[in-house]
Write an enzyme that holds these catalytic residues in place. Sequence first.
Site, PDB file in Angstrom:
ATOM      1  N   GLU A   1       6.959   1.842  -9.570  1.00 53.48           N
ATOM      2  CA  GLU A   1       6.199   3.046  -9.300  1.00 53.48           C
ATOM      3  C   GLU A   1       6.971   4.360  -9.284  1.00 53.48           C
ATOM      4  O   GLU A   1       6.186   5.324  -8.700  1.00 53.48           O
ATOM      5  CB  GLU A   1       4.998   2.764  -8.567  1.00 53.48           C
ATOM      6  CG  GLU A   1       5.465   2.037  -7.248  1.00 53.48           C
ATOM      7  CD  GLU A   1       4.372   1.737  -6.395  1.00 53.48           C
ATOM      8  OE1 GLU A   1       3.178   2.069  -6.555  1.00 53.48           O
ATOM      9  OE2 GLU A   1       4.690   1.022  -5.042  1.00 53.48           O
TER      10      GLU A   1
ATOM     11  N   ARG B   1      -3.740  -5.893  -2.292  1.00 54.12           N
ATOM     12  CA  ARG B   1      -3.378  -4.807  -1.471  1.00 54.12           C
ATOM     13  C   ARG B   1      -3.902  -5.394   0.036  1.00 54.12           C
ATOM     14  O   ARG B   1      -4.870  -5.348   0.305  1.00 54.12           O
ATOM     15  CB  ARG B   1      -4.437  -3.491  -1.761  1.00 54.12           C
ATOM     16  CG  ARG B   1      -3.924  -3.141  -3.053  1.00 54.12           C
ATOM     17  CD  ARG B   1      -4.835  -1.770  -3.313  1.00 54.12           C
ATOM     18  NE  ARG B   1      -4.240  -0.707  -4.230  1.00 54.12           N
ATOM     19  CZ  ARG B   1      -4.971  -0.696  -5.148  1.00 54.12           C
ATOM     20  NH1 ARG B   1      -6.043  -1.268  -5.797  1.00 54.12           N
ATOM     21  NH2 ARG B   1      -4.347   0.078  -6.462  1.00 54.12           N
TER      22      ARG B   1
ATOM     23  N   CYS C   1      -0.566  -2.805 -12.924  1.00 61.52           N
ATOM     24  CA  CYS C   1      -1.580  -3.000 -12.023  1.00 61.52           C
ATOM     25  C   CYS C   1      -1.961  -1.797 -11.409  1.00 61.52           C
ATOM     26  O   CYS C   1      -3.029  -1.775 -10.682  1.00 61.52           O
ATOM     27  CB  CYS C   1      -1.004  -4.014 -10.567  1.00 61.52           C
ATOM     28  SG  CYS C   1       0.103  -3.156  -9.547  1.00 61.52           S
TER      29      CYS C   1
ATOM     30  N   HIS D   1     -18.290   4.057  -2.790  1.00 57.04           N
ATOM     31  CA  HIS D   1     -19.161   3.183  -2.404  1.00 57.04           C
ATOM     32  C   HIS D   1     -20.700   3.616  -3.052  1.00 57.04           C
ATOM     33  O   HIS D   1     -21.366   2.765  -3.521  1.00 57.04           O
ATOM     34  CB  HIS D   1     -19.654   3.081  -0.875  1.00 57.04           C
ATOM     35  CG  HIS D   1     -18.909   2.115  -0.187  1.00 57.04           C
ATOM     36  ND1 HIS D   1     -18.392   2.177   1.163  1.00 57.04           N
ATOM     37  CD2 HIS D   1     -18.024   1.118  -0.656  1.00 57.04           C
ATOM     38  CE1 HIS D   1     -17.578   1.336   1.554  1.00 57.04           C
ATOM     39  NE2 HIS D   1     -17.220   0.501   0.277  1.00 57.04           N
TER      40      HIS D   1
ATOM     41  N   ARG E   1      -1.276  12.620  -6.712  1.00 55.43           N
ATOM     42  CA  ARG E   1      -2.251  11.898  -7.019  1.00 55.43           C
ATOM     43  C   ARG E   1      -3.803  12.178  -6.341  1.00 55.43           C
ATOM     44  O   ARG E   1      -4.812  11.931  -6.863  1.00 55.43           O
ATOM     45  CB  ARG E   1      -2.017  10.536  -6.962  1.00 55.43           C
ATOM     46  CG  ARG E   1      -1.767  10.060  -5.612  1.00 55.43           C
ATOM     47  CD  ARG E   1      -1.362   8.435  -5.656  1.00 55.43           C
ATOM     48  NE  ARG E   1      -2.387   7.207  -5.652  1.00 55.43           N
ATOM     49  CZ  ARG E   1      -2.150   6.109  -5.495  1.00 55.43           C
ATOM     50  NH1 ARG E   1      -0.947   5.648  -5.749  1.00 55.43           N
ATOM     51  NH2 ARG E   1      -3.224   5.241  -5.453  1.00 55.43           N
TER      52      ARG E   1
ATOM     53  N   ASN F   1      -0.583   4.366 -11.076  1.00 53.46           N
ATOM     54  CA  ASN F   1      -1.013   5.174 -10.271  1.00 53.46           C
ATOM     55  C   ASN F   1       0.161   6.127  -9.633  1.00 53.46           C
ATOM     56  O   ASN F   1       0.243   7.476  -9.934  1.00 53.46           O
ATOM     57  CB  ASN F   1      -2.004   4.795  -9.090  1.00 53.46           C
ATOM     58  CG  ASN F   1      -3.117   3.891  -9.822  1.00 53.46           C
ATOM     59  OD1 ASN F   1      -3.424   4.030 -10.740  1.00 53.46           O
ATOM     60  ND2 ASN F   1      -3.568   3.171  -8.727  1.00 53.46           N
ATOM     61  N   ASP F   2       0.962   5.441  -9.105  1.00 50.73           N
ATOM     62  CA  ASP F   2       2.030   6.342  -8.212  1.00 50.73           C
ATOM     63  C   ASP F   2       3.164   6.692  -9.388  1.00 50.73           C
ATOM     64  O   ASP F   2       3.754   7.874  -9.382  1.00 50.73           O
ATOM     65  CB  ASP F   2       2.640   5.466  -7.301  1.00 50.73           C
ATOM     66  CG  ASP F   2       2.270   5.646  -5.897  1.00 50.73           C
ATOM     67  OD1 ASP F   2       1.788   6.576  -5.560  1.00 50.73           O
ATOM     68  OD2 ASP F   2       1.751   4.555  -5.346  1.00 50.73           O
TER      69      ASP F   2
ATOM     70  N   ARG G   1       1.081  -8.239  -2.253  1.00 47.02           N
ATOM     71  CA  ARG G   1       1.771  -6.926  -2.006  1.00 47.02           C
ATOM     72  C   ARG G   1       2.247  -6.751  -0.565  1.00 47.02           C
ATOM     73  O   ARG G   1       1.240  -6.734   0.263  1.00 47.02           O
ATOM     74  CB  ARG G   1       1.242  -5.792  -2.564  1.00 47.02           C
ATOM     75  CG  ARG G   1       1.830  -4.448  -2.403  1.00 47.02           C
ATOM     76  CD  ARG G   1       1.644  -3.272  -3.022  1.00 47.02           C
ATOM     77  NE  ARG G   1       0.484  -2.735  -2.576  1.00 47.02           N
ATOM     78  CZ  ARG G   1      -0.243  -1.416  -2.782  1.00 47.02           C
ATOM     79  NH1 ARG G   1       0.145  -0.999  -3.926  1.00 47.02           N
ATOM     80  NH2 ARG G   1      -1.244  -1.089  -2.142  1.00 47.02           N
TER      81      ARG G   1
HETATM   82  C1  PEP Z   1      -0.450   2.342  -8.089  1.00 44.25           C
HETATM   83  O1  PEP Z   1       0.488   3.169  -7.532  1.00 44.25           O
HETATM   84  O2  PEP Z   1      -0.450   2.198  -9.373  1.00 44.25           O
HETATM   85  C2  PEP Z   1      -0.804   0.994  -7.367  1.00 44.25           C
HETATM   86  C3  PEP Z   1      -1.211   0.064  -7.907  1.00 44.25           C
HETATM   87  O3  PEP Z   1      -0.660   1.132  -6.098  1.00 44.25           O
HETATM   88  P1  PEP Z   1      -1.541   1.992  -5.035  1.00 44.25           P
HETATM   89  O4  PEP Z   1      -2.722   2.396  -5.982  1.00 44.25           O
HETATM   90  O5  PEP Z   1      -2.109   0.839  -4.117  1.00 44.25           O
HETATM   91  O6  PEP Z   1      -0.402   2.927  -4.380  1.00 44.25           O
HETATM   92 MG    MG Z   2       1.258   2.745  -5.719  1.00 42.18          MG
END
Ligand code: PEP
Ligand code: MG
Length: 574
Positions: free
Chosen positions: A434, A297, A505, A185, A468, A457-458, A333
């Site tokens: 992912e 999400r 994404c 934030h 992560r 990300n995952d 999702r």
């Molecule tokens: C990801 O894993 O890239 C993703 C978009 O999902 P989240 O970050 O919500 O795990």
């Molecule tokens: Mg993810």
Amino acid sequence: MELAGVGAAPGIAVGPIWRHSGGSGGRRPVLDLRAAAELASGELMALAARVRTGGRDADAGIFEAQALMALDPLLLDAIDARAAEITRAASDSERAVALESIVDEVAASTADTLAALPDETLAARAADVRDVGARIARIVGGRTIELPDRPSIAVADDLPPSVAAEIPDGRLLGVALERGSATSHAAILARGLGIPAVVGVRGLMAAVSEGNGAGPVTVALDGDAGRVVFRPSDGELRRLRAAEVGRHAAGAEARALRGQPGQTADGQSIALVANIGRVEDAARALEAGAEGVGLFRTEFLFVGRRSAPTEDEQAAAYRKVLDAFGERPVVFRLIDVGGDKPLPYLRLAPEPNPFLGVRGIRLVHEHRALVLTQVRAIARAGAEARSMPRFMAPMVATVEDVEMVRAMLEEALAGLDRDGLARAQYVELGIMIEVPSAALMAAELARRVDFFSIGSNDLTQYVLAMDRTHPELAAAADALHPAVLRAIRATVAGARTTGIEVAVCGELAGDPLGSLILAGLGIRALSMDAGRLDAVRFELRRWLMADLERLAASAVAAGSAAEVRASMGSRPAP
Ligand code: PEP
Ligand code: MG
């Protein structure tokens, strides 16, 4: 002296340091817990009203949510339970000191649970809980907060947004934080105020304690490059000012392209869509020119409550987002919790390896009814809004996972038919890529679904085997690592066997460098935080697809993420 962090709000600021350490600015009467919580909540509502008058609606929303949190019976009951430990013989002042530290401890442990969540948006809420706890603690301890007395750069371990908002207008020039993320934030607030922020600056507080913060030290922040420079030289200041002028010109140029579709200089279309995590994010995404939602999400509806939301409650929330986007596609999702994202009412067993455990779509085995209800709610919202919902399953690892989701979807939709509820004749089912096995099995999976969306990300965490959320591994867990890019290339190749769409994404999609490489790898939809859309739209329009393909080929062939970044940095702009 210079330290590196993550640029979380763009711009350059130069000024004296104001160090926020939660210290005391003065005394006020000590209050008991419930009265302190009421007062904290009232102060936060007043702050919300003040920033709303200033047109900062998003910030006002943060403080309104915090005002509710301050009165949360779960939090107050937990504090009461611990307060029973305070000895009856304690004096009023001893009681106040003990209660103050109990409030801090209970808020901190709740915040730690949230901070451990892999979902950045949810993890960022940890700062809110800490912030609310610190405010109540200050009140029960009879303390007030110390604020800067002249225009300054706030330097802190973490800067609670409610403290930042109390700083009189014009006295906050920029924010540098040892902790925090681009989605915290403090970062959102800085972007709202139009001041630069650099977060995740390791060694910041030690540098300040070692004398860089003592006396009239000037610090320069570069919110684009993510740099904090103590005592900048004249030459450094000139360079920063020149960069600032260039940035303003580029920013205005990029904003002027809002409303234009994402495409390369030679007209190859790349859909630019938004990631949203709450119903309220829809307006911000539309204003930034999002061509749809690539990742909704939906966890926000399920967390922070004692039982799961009902089908009606969910359908109403989903409908609002569908109505806001009209004809534009919205990808829902399915609930992505479990493992280390616990939901107390699901009573999931603690796991030794939460990232490898029952999370995402694996939850359907044990909690089928929960996901069926969500699917029905989404389908109903789609039917009511007259738009075709796009479902997306998280954490798919195998063909069996897809078959299981498909069966669950059919069951939910058949139930709707039986109940005589209208629904779209056909719904789209996509999956997140992912998990490395999904990237490697992309061709087989592509025959069974309508689209892929790569969760970089995952995917990065699993390809590189780097947690992560691990602070020590944050720099090495780079989504531009060639191993991750090769997994993305394999996914695109698999998708091409049947011609389904592949989006990205994860955060990589919103990184202007990342977006270029992804486009060159064949990705035709990028989903990102709304704040990144301008920069990515602008950048893509400067390149020919053939050049992006060459760029992507050399990135995939590189030996390390550093090599990929270096080659991009040294490449002249087209
Ligand atoms: C990801 O894993 O890239 C993703 C978009 O999902 P989240 O970050 O919500 O795990
Ligand atoms: Mg993810």
